[in-house]
Design a protein around this motif. Structure first.
Motif, PDB file in Angstrom:
ATOM      1  N   THR A   1     -14.796  51.041 -31.173  1.00  0.00           N
ATOM      2  CA  THR A   1     -15.113  50.190 -30.026  1.00  0.00           C
ATOM      3  C   THR A   1     -15.765  50.976 -28.891  1.00  0.00           C
ATOM      4  OG1 THR A   1     -12.978  50.507 -28.913  1.00  0.00           O
ATOM      5  CG2 THR A   1     -13.103  48.756 -30.578  1.00  0.00           C
TER       6      THR A   1
ATOM      7  N   SER B   1     -10.340  42.294 -33.986  1.00  0.00           N
ATOM      8  CA  SER B   1     -11.022  43.424 -33.348  1.00  0.00           C
ATOM      9  C   SER B   1     -11.195  44.565 -34.339  1.00  0.00           C
ATOM     10  CB  SER B   1     -10.210  43.930 -32.152  1.00  0.00           C
ATOM     11  OG  SER B   1     -10.728  45.160 -31.659  1.00  0.00           O
TER      12      SER B   1
ATOM     13  N   GLY C   1     -10.873  44.355 -26.203  1.00  0.00           N
ATOM     14  CA  GLY C   1     -12.188  43.947 -25.746  1.00  0.00           C
ATOM     15  C   GLY C   1     -12.889  44.996 -24.915  1.00  0.00           C
TER      16      GLY C   1
ATOM     17  N   ASN D   1     -18.047  44.684 -28.099  1.00  0.00           N
ATOM     18  CA  ASN D   1     -17.196  45.878 -28.044  1.00  0.00           C
ATOM     19  C   ASN D   1     -17.333  46.770 -29.266  1.00  0.00           C
ATOM     20  OD1 ASN D   1     -15.372  47.437 -26.546  1.00  0.00           O
ATOM     21  ND2 ASN D   1     -13.601  46.648 -27.674  1.00  0.00           N
TER      22      ASN D   1
ATOM     23  N   SER E   1     -12.550  40.598 -29.471  1.00  0.00           N
ATOM     24  CA  SER E   1     -13.833  41.289 -29.334  1.00  0.00           C
ATOM     25  C   SER E   1     -14.947  40.261 -29.192  1.00  0.00           C
ATOM     26  CB  SER E   1     -14.085  42.171 -30.566  1.00  0.00           C
ATOM     27  OG  SER E   1     -15.306  42.875 -30.456  1.00  0.00           O
TER      28      SER E   1
END
Length: 480
Positions: free
Chosen positions: A153, A147, A160, A168, A219
């Motif tokens: 994000t 991620s 997520g 994301n 993600s």
């Protein structure tokens, strides 16, 4: 000289006929080795007392352990400091960014400002980089990301988006995220005297299970966003003066890998130096193999574990060990990868509060225990099943075609040593008949309910019997 091709054997009742055809069929790829992702166990165990963590490193990477040569280092995104703790043990991998106290807004982070970096972060996982380098002569390191950092994000969390089907990473953040990853790669190489051959910027991207309330980093990436991120990461590595190349897409299964690949423009495909696929689903594995073969790009099976989810936690459970061995054999035969990489080698004890638990992992420990507590190490039957492969199919060996579904074979670089690994899941013994002209059995090793990588006494003509519910490794010598 290598093996001479043999006509297929006809198995008799109670027998399994194994025919090796390296002189007929196309030889498989040169095998680079076995390994594990360091997420998430390394973030915990790297902080254990020296005696415990050195023992763990020996079990995985030592010559008397599994003899692994590959490690995948997880570059953490990292949640905001005020985010309540919700990630599972080890999964809260720290990021290398530092947020000034007076920072405001979404775009406060500036990668060109040294004050924005924290190179003391993630000390526990970084300990494993040093431990592996000390044990392996020529380790292969890959960096991978689950991620982006929280401030890049949409949801503000590294687990997520609010919906698992939504990307994301905020729009336009590919370049900043790529710079983050490339700079971490370069700094860790310099500080730990290692080389990251590849960087994987996305992980299991085109799935629907990375959502904000998940308990690990993840993600979602549409194929188009994957391509944009691959392009940005390749450019960032070049800008940093690194020789590290891109690995992608690290998809959860072959079916989605094919879909991702179809969505990449030719220019993006050309920037990929290694194809990574996980094997949590096995549909279309031969399609992935063919994509790699036609494209001339090295292929790794870069993540898998095969627990029997409904079986209760049992360190000596041969059912999970056999399911795991079967999965490895089929991955090697269908994907023909250059490496096979485990997910998380060390898992936390899962039979808690009356629950049955599960058999994820090769080694079990209580990863919830405080660092200075006692840390009993439980070696599972799956560990010994893994040893049947990794101790004998070594880097530089070449996979060879074997026509028995339960057997995989590999040849040493000098063509003098042939290794077969056979899995017998049934309740009856199997007599193995091998069509390998001029090859002599040198060694037989077995793991079953009562033996752990046990060497059978050498005999002039040892009986090739696969005991019930066992994994058997046969090492054969081929004369010049």
């Amino acid at each position: 000289m290598g093996l001479v091709a043999a006509a297929p054997l006809q198995a008799q009742p109670g027998q399994v006929a194994i025919t090796i055809r390296p002189a007929i069929d196309r030889p498989g790829p040169t095998f680079e080795g076995w390994g594990t992702a360091l997420a998430w166990f390394a973030e915990v165990t790297g902080g254990y007392p020296d005696g415990t963590r050195e023992r763990l490193a020996d079990l995985l990477y030592g010559p008397d352990g599994l003899g692994w040569t590959i490690a995948r280092y997880n570059i953490g995104g990292g949640n905001a400091a005020d985010t309540p703790s919700y990630l599972r043990p080890g999964a809260a991998v720290p990021g290398f960014w530092r947020r000034p106290e007076n920072a405001t807004g979404e775009d406060w982070w500036r990668p060109d400002d040294p004050a924005m970096w924290d190179w003391s972060a993630d000390a526990n996982q970084r300990w494993w980089l040093d431990a592996i380098r000390k044990r392996v002569r020529a380790p292969i390191f890959e960096a991978f990301s689950n991620s982006p950092p929280w401030f890049m994000t949409v949801s503000g969390r590294v687990s997520g988006a609010e919906k698992g089907t939504d990307d994301n990473l905020r729009a336009g953040q590919e370049g900043r995220f790529a710079t983050y990853l490339a700079r971490v790669v370069g700094e860790l190489q310099r500080r730990h005297h290692v080389t990251f051959r590849t960087l994987s910027p996305v992980n299991e991207p085109n799935t629907d299970y990375w959502f904000a309330t998940n308990t690990q980093e993840g993600s979602h990436w549409s194929p188009a966003r994957q391509a944009a991120m691959i392009d940005a990461a390749a450019a960032a590595l070049t800008d940093q003066g690194l020789t590290t190349t891109i690995a992608a897409p690290d998809e959860t299964n072959s079916h989605l890998f094919v879909r991702d690949w179809a969505g990449y423009p030719p220019a993006t495909r050309a920037r990929i130096g290694q194809l990574n696929v996980h094997s949590y689903g096995t549909v279309h594995q031969t399609a992935v193999r063919d994509i790699a073969r036609v494209s001339g790009i090295r292929l790794w099976m870069s993540e898998n574990d095969t627990p029997l989810e409904k079986d209760p936690e049992d360190f000596d459970d041969m059912s999970s060990a056999l399911a795991f061995a079967e999965h490895v054999i089929h991955d090697l035969k269908r994907l023909e990868p250059s490496a096979w990489v485990f997910w998380q080698a060390i898992e936390t004890l899962s039979a808690k509060d009356g629950a049955g638990g599960s058999n994820w992992g090769l080694v079990k420990m209580d990863l919830r225990a405080v660092p200075d507590a006692p840390h009993p190490i439980h070696i599972t039957a799956k560990y010994w099943a893994m040893a049947m492969f990794s101790r004998y199919i070594r880097p530089g060996y070449r996979l060879v075609p074997v026509d028995d579904a339960d057997t995989v074979g590999a040849m040493a670089p000098d063509g003098r040593t042939l290794v077969l690994v056979h899995m017998n899941p049934g309740p009856f013994s199997r007599a193995l008949t091998i069509a390998a002209p001029r090859a002599a059995v040198r060694e037989i090793i077995v793991t079953d309910a009562t033996r752990q990588a046990f060497h059978i006494a050498s005999k002039p003509r040892p009986a090739l019997i696969a005991s019930p519910e066992s994994v058997t490794t046969i090492v054969m010598t081929i004369p010049k």
